[in-house]
Design a protein around this motif. Sequence first.
Motif, PDB file in Angstrom:
ATOM      1  N   THR A 103      42.300  92.437 -36.793  1.00 52.38           N
ATOM      2  CA  THR A 103      41.550  92.618 -35.553  1.00 52.38           C
ATOM      3  C   THR A 103      41.803  91.386 -34.687  1.00 52.38           C
ATOM      4  O   THR A 103      42.300  90.373 -35.175  1.00 52.38           O
ATOM      5  CB  THR A 103      40.043  92.778 -35.838  1.00 52.38           C
ATOM      6  OG1 THR A 103      39.610  91.696 -36.664  1.00 52.38           O
ATOM      7  CG2 THR A 103      39.764  94.097 -36.553  1.00 52.38           C
ATOM      8  N   GLY A 105      39.476  89.931 -31.875  1.00 52.72           N
ATOM      9  CA  GLY A 105      38.404  89.081 -31.381  1.00 52.72           C
ATOM     10  C   GLY A 105      37.450  88.540 -32.426  1.00 52.72           C
ATOM     11  O   GLY A 105      36.798  87.528 -32.190  1.00 52.72           O
ATOM     12  N   ARG A 115      35.485  97.807 -32.699  1.00 54.52           N
ATOM     13  CA  ARG A 115      36.263  98.293 -31.561  1.00 54.52           C
ATOM     14  C   ARG A 115      37.037  97.114 -30.987  1.00 54.52           C
ATOM     15  O   ARG A 115      36.470  96.225 -30.359  1.00 54.52           O
ATOM     16  CB  ARG A 115      35.355  98.924 -30.497  1.00 54.52           C
ATOM     17  CG  ARG A 115      36.134  99.546 -29.334  1.00 54.52           C
ATOM     18  CD  ARG A 115      35.243 100.386 -28.450  1.00 54.52           C
ATOM     19  NE  ARG A 115      34.619 101.468 -29.179  1.00 54.52           N
ATOM     20  CZ  ARG A 115      35.227 102.588 -29.558  1.00 54.52           C
ATOM     21  NH1 ARG A 115      36.509 102.772 -29.273  1.00 54.52           N
ATOM     22  NH2 ARG A 115      34.571 103.522 -30.237  1.00 54.52           N
ATOM     23  N   ASP A 116      38.318  97.098 -31.226  1.00 57.26           N
ATOM     24  CA  ASP A 116      39.126  95.917 -30.941  1.00 57.26           C
ATOM     25  C   ASP A 116      40.590  96.328 -31.055  1.00 57.26           C
ATOM     26  O   ASP A 116      40.923  97.224 -31.846  1.00 57.26           O
ATOM     27  CB  ASP A 116      38.820  94.842 -31.996  1.00 57.26           C
ATOM     28  CG  ASP A 116      39.136  93.426 -31.556  1.00 57.26           C
ATOM     29  OD1 ASP A 116      39.494  93.234 -30.378  1.00 57.26           O
ATOM     30  OD2 ASP A 116      39.027  92.517 -32.397  1.00 57.26           O
ATOM     31  N   GLN A 156      35.275  87.569 -25.061  1.00 53.97           N
ATOM     32  CA  GLN A 156      35.185  88.563 -26.123  1.00 53.97           C
ATOM     33  C   GLN A 156      34.533  87.979 -27.385  1.00 53.97           C
ATOM     34  O   GLN A 156      34.302  88.690 -28.357  1.00 53.97           O
ATOM     35  CB  GLN A 156      36.577  89.099 -26.497  1.00 53.97           C
ATOM     36  CG  GLN A 156      37.428  89.533 -25.316  1.00 53.97           C
ATOM     37  CD  GLN A 156      36.762  90.558 -24.435  1.00 53.97           C
ATOM     38  OE1 GLN A 156      36.515  91.680 -24.854  1.00 53.97           O
ATOM     39  NE2 GLN A 156      36.460  90.182 -23.198  1.00 53.97           N
ATOM     40  N   LYS A 165      27.285  87.593 -29.214  1.00 54.67           N
ATOM     41  CA  LYS A 165      28.158  88.405 -28.379  1.00 54.67           C
ATOM     42  C   LYS A 165      27.365  88.826 -27.140  1.00 54.67           C
ATOM     43  O   LYS A 165      26.165  89.106 -27.228  1.00 54.67           O
ATOM     44  CB  LYS A 165      28.654  89.634 -29.142  1.00 54.67           C
ATOM     45  CG  LYS A 165      29.544  89.322 -30.336  1.00 54.67           C
ATOM     46  CD  LYS A 165      30.872  88.750 -29.887  1.00 54.67           C
ATOM     47  CE  LYS A 165      31.810  88.511 -31.066  1.00 54.67           C
ATOM     48  NZ  LYS A 165      32.398  89.751 -31.589  1.00 54.67           N
ATOM     49  N   LEU A 187      41.232 101.163 -25.460  1.00 55.57           N
ATOM     50  CA  LEU A 187      40.327 100.526 -26.413  1.00 55.57           C
ATOM     51  C   LEU A 187      39.059 101.335 -26.625  1.00 55.57           C
ATOM     52  O   LEU A 187      38.552 101.439 -27.744  1.00 55.57           O
ATOM     53  CB  LEU A 187      39.978  99.118 -25.914  1.00 55.57           C
ATOM     54  CG  LEU A 187      38.994  98.318 -26.748  1.00 55.57           C
ATOM     55  CD1 LEU A 187      39.553  98.041 -28.138  1.00 55.57           C
ATOM     56  CD2 LEU A 187      38.626  97.016 -26.051  1.00 55.57           C
TER      57      LEU A 187
END
Length: 515
Positions: A103, A105, A115-116, A156, A165, A187
């Motif tokens: 991944t 981030g 989700r990346d 990100q 985040k 994405l």
Amino acid sequence: MPSKQVFETKDEAVYTTSNGAPVKEPYAAERVGFNGPLLLQDFHHIDLLAHFDRERIPERVVHAKGAGAHGYFEVTHDITDLTCAALFKKVGNRARATVRFSTVGGESGSADTARDPRGFAIKLRTEEGNLDWVFNNTPVFFIRDPAKFPHFIHTQKRDPQTHLKDADMFWDYLSQNPESIHQVMILFSDRGTPDGYHQMHGYSGHTFKFVNDKGDWYYVQIHFIADKGFKTLDNEQAGKLAGDNPDYGIQSLFEAIESKQYPSWTVYVQTMTPAQAESFRYSVLDLTKIWPHSQFPLRPIGKLVLNENPANYFAEIEQAAFSPSHIVPGIEPSADPVLQSRFFSYPDTHRHRLGVNYQQLPVNAPIVPIANFQRDGFMAFNNQGARPNYQSSISPLKYKAKPYSSLQHETWIGNSIAHLSEITELDFEQPRELWQKVLDDTHKAHLVHNVAVHLVNAKSAEVKARQLSVFAAVDQDLSDRIAKAIGAPTVQPLKVKPASEAIPFKTNIGKSQNF
């Protein structure tokens, strides 16, 4: 790659200190009597603690969480008309491969199903040195101006005050940089959550150049297409797995190989002549654009197979160091500014994480002998013996030129400028095609839902409206559906310059060309 260590069921090895001295009891510590203080002379105990304190190396700033395996790349089609790279000299040639998926981030403990984008890095050990293809699982990226990359990655990750985040940071950046919309839509489709690392495609994204032995060359983009298909998870499946098994991707890749269900990819290239590049609607140096397959069809070149799990994850995957600058004769970089920046940034990262001699680690070492004037530094365990560390007349090295002369097309003439690309209608054509012609109704609904459940967390109405205006520039219906889902007012499309005002891709073909 390093030879695989085989451990018997009953290990007869004698326990020792790091310098090889045998130790009777690994849990014992020397002290004065039964209750007295510990002794400084107890090298075994001090060595144990000192090594433990230093077991963690710096994690990658991006691509920190990953999985990997070994296998091979095999040439399946003759492409000697495209490149003179020794690997491609003959159909059937093979190169040992190490691949690391990741991944982008998240930190090293983050979930594999986030989700990346996903990294798709391949190290091929060829007779001309290591060839690294450091790709992603999407054919485009968020930026085309390299100075934006650190800023983008910061947004990100975590807020510097809360260490959380932050949806406002995330969408504030993207809404101010609308060239990202093509990657954003990919994405937030189901492609943003692949079902395991080994069930996704890989793309160069960047444009490279293949050069043949005559010096003729082509712009190329490289595609790894999963033979068993690109399988995805929907948002809720991915979220559940993130809680139930955050290492789902690592586990599923390992188990597939252990059960001999070897993941494989068919490898293709798209090619474009310099003349075609001059007349192409988009710049071949723009990382936010694809090359339509109808204009530039896929041409098969090889097969990648992963058939061996690492014996030691840290040594063979965590210490694996990939860089797009690790290239061989017959393959050249384009002037893509993001690619050129990566040529510096990746080796610089490896020198920081692993040390200046990172290429001497077994997983990174080329299969060909190394002869140069680099010496010493931390962990220089292949220091080239008594060979002089300068260009010696007494013991000279041999020098071998590339089998082709300098390239003719890219002759750049102009003044030094600080350039930042501008947004035009060209930036919305391909995302619009994705929404209107590629995604079916189900995947459109998923895209709207996936964006909405994330964008709704942004507290700033201004950020929401700005991002909705970017979506509206792609398609008003797309923007309106997202606005309805998050309970926000509908907005007008972002105003951008017409496509006719985009700076065309031009180089010098037999004439001076000033920018």
